[in-house]
Design a protein around this motif. Structure first.
Motif, PDB file in Angstrom:
ATOM      1  N   HIS A  45      44.370  44.838  41.804  1.00  9.66           N
ATOM      2  CA  HIS A  45      44.413  46.242  41.388  1.00  9.66           C
ATOM      3  C   HIS A  45      43.377  46.517  40.297  1.00  9.66           C
ATOM      4  O   HIS A  45      42.707  47.544  40.309  1.00  9.66           O
ATOM      5  N   ILE A  46      43.237  45.574  39.369  1.00 10.44           N
ATOM      6  CA  ILE A  46      42.258  45.719  38.283  1.00 10.44           C
ATOM      7  C   ILE A  46      40.842  45.689  38.853  1.00 10.44           C
ATOM      8  O   ILE A  46      39.998  46.502  38.494  1.00 10.44           O
ATOM      9  N   GLY A  47      40.589  44.734  39.753  1.00  8.19           N
ATOM     10  CA  GLY A  47      39.318  44.692  40.455  1.00  8.19           C
ATOM     11  C   GLY A  47      38.122  44.185  39.660  1.00  8.19           C
ATOM     12  O   GLY A  47      36.985  44.330  40.099  1.00  8.19           O
ATOM     13  N   ASP A  48      38.359  43.612  38.509  1.00  5.57           N
ATOM     14  CA  ASP A  48      37.268  43.105  37.673  1.00  5.57           C
ATOM     15  C   ASP A  48      37.652  41.696  37.239  1.00  5.57           C
ATOM     16  O   ASP A  48      38.581  41.521  36.458  1.00  5.57           O
ATOM     17  N   ALA A  49      36.955  40.681  37.739  1.00  5.00           N
ATOM     18  CA  ALA A  49      37.311  39.286  37.474  1.00  5.00           C
ATOM     19  C   ALA A  49      37.275  38.931  35.990  1.00  5.00           C
ATOM     20  O   ALA A  49      37.960  38.001  35.554  1.00  5.00           O
ATOM     21  N   ASP A  50      36.514  39.661  35.189  1.00  2.00           N
ATOM     22  CA  ASP A  50      36.467  39.370  33.755  1.00  2.00           C
ATOM     23  C   ASP A  50      37.808  39.633  33.069  1.00  2.00           C
ATOM     24  O   ASP A  50      38.171  38.938  32.119  1.00  2.00           O
ATOM     25  N   VAL A  51      38.554  40.618  33.545  1.00  2.00           N
ATOM     26  CA  VAL A  51      39.830  40.954  32.905  1.00  2.00           C
ATOM     27  C   VAL A  51      40.852  39.835  33.102  1.00  2.00           C
ATOM     28  O   VAL A  51      41.425  39.352  32.118  1.00  2.00           O
ATOM     29  N   PRO A  52      41.129  39.378  34.330  1.00  2.00           N
ATOM     30  CA  PRO A  52      42.063  38.258  34.450  1.00  2.00           C
ATOM     31  C   PRO A  52      41.541  36.983  33.776  1.00  2.00           C
ATOM     32  O   PRO A  52      42.326  36.208  33.239  1.00  2.00           O
ATOM     33  N   ARG A  53      40.236  36.787  33.776  1.00  2.00           N
ATOM     34  CA  ARG A  53      39.669  35.604  33.103  1.00  2.00           C
ATOM     35  C   ARG A  53      40.026  35.635  31.617  1.00  2.00           C
ATOM     36  O   ARG A  53      40.496  34.647  31.050  1.00  2.00           O
ATOM     37  N   ASP A  54      39.838  36.792  30.981  1.00  2.26           N
ATOM     38  CA  ASP A  54      40.178  36.926  29.568  1.00  2.26           C
ATOM     39  C   ASP A  54      41.689  36.828  29.349  1.00  2.26           C
ATOM     40  O   ASP A  54      42.147  36.235  28.366  1.00  2.26           O
TER      41      ASP A  54
END
Length: 84
Positions: A45-54
């Motif tokens: 849903h977020i669609g941006d791999a940097d967010v789950p990585r952080d």
């Protein structure tokens, strides 16, 4: 998109209760599967791999230190010094 660590919920208690109630009656294994599925659905849903990585890095920093006995349980049978 940067990881937001401030609450974005109008009612955070309701969000917390939803997650707790979703686990009610599940075994530990079922809860782990539910958590993994929920993480993947929300990451998509977020669609941006940097967010789950952080988020993963932040969550790992918040884990309690392993106890001196936990390492023996977590070793796989393929590691030297273990037997099955």
């Amino acid at each position: 998109m940067a990881l937001s660590t401030q609450s974005n919920f109008a009612d955070p208690d309701t969000a917390y209760r939803l997650i707790v109630e979703a686990h009610r009656g599940l075994s530990d294994a079922q809860s782990a599967v539910l958590d993994a599925a929920l993480v993947l659905v929300l990451a998509n849903h977020i669609g941006d791999a940097d967010v789950p990585r952080d988020a993963i890095a932040l969550a790992k920093r918040r884990l309690p230190a392993p106890s001196c006995h936990s390492g023996a349980r977590e070793r796989s049978s393929s590691e030297p010094g273990t037997s099955t």
